[in-house]
Design a protein around this motif. Structure first.
Motif, mmCIF file in Angstrom:
data_model
loop_
_atom_site.group_PDB
_atom_site.id
_atom_site.type_symbol
_atom_site.label_atom_id
_atom_site.label_comp_id
_atom_site.label_asym_id
_atom_site.label_seq_id
_atom_site.Cartn_x
_atom_site.Cartn_y
_atom_site.Cartn_z
ATOM 1 N N SER A 191 0.829 -1.206 0.000
ATOM 2 C CA SER A 191 0.000 0.000 0.000
ATOM 3 C C SER A 191 0.865 1.259 0.000
ATOM 4 O O SER A 191 0.543 2.243 -0.680
ATOM 5 C CB SER A 191 -0.949 -0.004 1.198
ATOM 6 N N GLU A 204 -4.833 -12.558 -2.587
ATOM 7 C CA GLU A 204 -6.214 -12.180 -2.890
ATOM 8 C C GLU A 204 -7.189 -12.965 -2.025
ATOM 9 O O GLU A 204 -8.184 -12.422 -1.520
ATOM 10 C CB GLU A 204 -6.507 -12.427 -4.372
ATOM 11 N N TYR A 250 -6.458 -14.699 0.944
ATOM 12 C CA TYR A 250 -6.250 -14.665 2.387
ATOM 13 C C TYR A 250 -5.809 -13.296 2.910
ATOM 14 O O TYR A 250 -5.535 -13.155 4.100
ATOM 15 C CB TYR A 250 -5.202 -15.704 2.785
ATOM 16 N N GLY A 251 -5.764 -12.307 2.036
ATOM 17 C CA GLY A 251 -5.237 -11.009 2.442
ATOM 18 C C GLY A 251 -5.951 -10.387 3.629
ATOM 19 O O GLY A 251 -5.307 -9.809 4.523
ATOM 20 N N ALA A 252 -7.277 -10.495 3.681
ATOM 21 C CA ALA A 252 -8.018 -9.897 4.792
ATOM 22 C C ALA A 252 -7.617 -10.521 6.117
ATOM 23 O O ALA A 252 -7.430 -9.817 7.127
ATOM 24 C CB ALA A 252 -9.516 -10.046 4.551
ATOM 25 N N GLN A 253 -7.443 -11.846 6.138
ATOM 26 C CA GLN A 253 -7.010 -12.523 7.359
ATOM 27 C C GLN A 253 -5.577 -12.124 7.721
ATOM 28 O O GLN A 253 -5.245 -11.944 8.901
ATOM 29 C CB GLN A 253 -7.087 -14.040 7.170
ATOM 30 N N LEU A 280 -4.031 -9.322 6.975
ATOM 31 C CA LEU A 280 -4.048 -7.954 7.490
ATOM 32 C C LEU A 280 -4.570 -7.919 8.919
ATOM 33 O O LEU A 280 -3.998 -7.231 9.788
ATOM 34 C CB LEU A 280 -4.896 -7.068 6.584
ATOM 35 N N GLU A 281 -5.631 -8.660 9.187
ATOM 36 C CA GLU A 281 -6.194 -8.698 10.536
ATOM 37 C C GLU A 281 -5.165 -9.211 11.543
ATOM 38 O O GLU A 281 -5.030 -8.679 12.649
ATOM 39 C CB GLU A 281 -7.435 -9.587 10.550
ATOM 40 N N ARG A 310 -3.166 -1.028 3.993
ATOM 41 C CA ARG A 310 -4.384 -1.557 3.387
ATOM 42 C C ARG A 310 -3.977 -2.622 2.365
ATOM 43 O O ARG A 310 -2.801 -2.731 2.016
ATOM 44 C CB ARG A 310 -5.190 -0.442 2.719
ATOM 45 N N LEU A 311 -4.944 -3.385 1.922
ATOM 46 C CA LEU A 311 -4.656 -4.472 0.994
ATOM 47 C C LEU A 311 -4.457 -3.923 -0.412
ATOM 48 O O LEU A 311 -5.338 -3.259 -0.959
ATOM 49 C CB LEU A 311 -5.788 -5.491 0.997
ATOM 50 N N SER A 353 -2.953 -5.461 -4.102
ATOM 51 C CA SER A 353 -2.412 -6.585 -4.866
ATOM 52 C C SER A 353 -1.351 -6.105 -5.846
ATOM 53 O O SER A 353 -1.292 -4.918 -6.185
ATOM 54 C CB SER A 353 -3.536 -7.294 -5.620
#
Length: 318
Positions: free
Chosen positions: A119, A139, A141-144, A146-147, A161-162, A164
């Motif tokens: 980012s 794409e 697993y990115g949310a996990q 980042l969390e 932020r995510l 790609s």
């Protein structure tokens, strides 16, 4: 051939840096989010060596190597970093070394410490490159990812932020920049989907990524196939003929050293699990196969039993 600096001369002449890789060593660069200040491994090739411990607030998630290549026409960075803050700190170091702009960031795989800093680089207008499989992994697993980073990094995660990669490749991407040939390679299945090696053939140095370890234990993931990792090593990675190796984690060294603690470890563990299977052993017993020859490696306590269980599950149906 660039002249061998003192740091890498020591790494190549000696066996390793076992005294320098302890998880108990405090942050080595407290005035920066980086765990350690970048060092020039050979002329024009730099790396900020990360902690060999798991990611923590104290090391700001800098537990992998953030490397960069300085040419007469621009800079190529290998790994986006674990956060926007960490990427910005690396960029500040680059600016202190050269006036050349960063033109490209290469993500060595789809893990957080390779891609979450994207980012920051995107906001600087820098192009980002990764293998197609690594981009797909991020794409999905990115949310996990980042969390998880936010949980340990808290305020240090601000601004991340995510993002790609801008473009991907399948087998090889060749970059000619400032008279330097940079080959971005996917040599085959290894540690994780989309593993990338950055090979500079004129200088005989490979920024190996997570195909190669030597100061910390290699982690074996649920989707890692160790038989394929060994095959990729023997048929494609070691035949590069690299004199110098910057592994994904740990200090720069040579091919013999990373072979000893990656290839040979995988062969050894598979041998232990094979003997266990042949004796009628089950998964519960597999966790206790002998791995003491590697007990001195950092993250042994976190990874050894887990690795054994995963190799058992792999080999049970071979």
């Amino acid at each position: 051939m660039p002249k061998l600096p003192l740091l890498l001369a020591f790494a190549t002449a000696s066996v390793a840096f076992p005294a320098l890789a302890s998880e108990d060593i405090p942050d080595q660069y407290p005035q920066s989010p980086l765990y350690s200040k970048p060092v020039e491994v050979i002329p024009h090739v730099w790396s900020a060596i990360g902690a060999t411990a798991p990611p923590t607030y104290e090391n700001a998630g800098h537990n992998n190597n953030l490397s960069f290549i300085v040419t007469d026409e621009g800079v190529v960075v290998v790994n986006g970093g674990a956060s926007a803050e960490l990427a910005e700190a690396l960029h500040a170091e680059i600016r202190g070394i050269t006036d050349q702009p960063v033109l490209l960031v290469i993500n060595e795989n789809g893990q957080g410490h390779a891609m979450l800093g994207n980012s920051y680089w995107r906001d600087q207008g820098v192009e980002i490159l990764a293998h197609a499989d690594a981009a797909a992994e991020f794409e999905e697993y990115g949310a996990q990812i980042l969390e998880g980073m936010i949980r340990y990094n808290r305020d240090r995660a601000e601004g991340t932020r995510l993002v790609s990669p801008d473009r991907t490749f399948e087998e090889r991407e060749v970059i000619e920049l400032g008279g330097v040939r940079i080959e971005v390679l996917h040599l085959g299945p290894a540690h994780s989907p989309g593993d990338v090696q950055v090979w500079l053939p004129d200088w005989e140095i490979v920024i190996a990524g997570d195909i190669a370890f030597h100061e910390r234990m290699p982690p074996i993931f649920g989707d890692t196939v160790t038989a394929e990792w060994i095959e990729t090593w023997e048929t494609a990675f070691e035949p590069l003929g690299a004199t110098y190796v910057i592994p994904g984690h740990g200090h720069p060294t040579n091919m013999a050293q990373v072979r000893r603690y990656t290839h040979d470890y995988l062969v050894y563990l598979r041998g232990q699990i094979r003997a266990h299977l042949d004796a009628g052993g089950d998964l519960a017993g597999a966790y206790y196969v002998d791995q003491t020859p590697y007990a001195h490696l950092d993250t042994f306590e976190e990874l050894a039993t887990r690795n054994a269980g995963r190799v058992f599950e792999e080999m049970e149906w071979e």
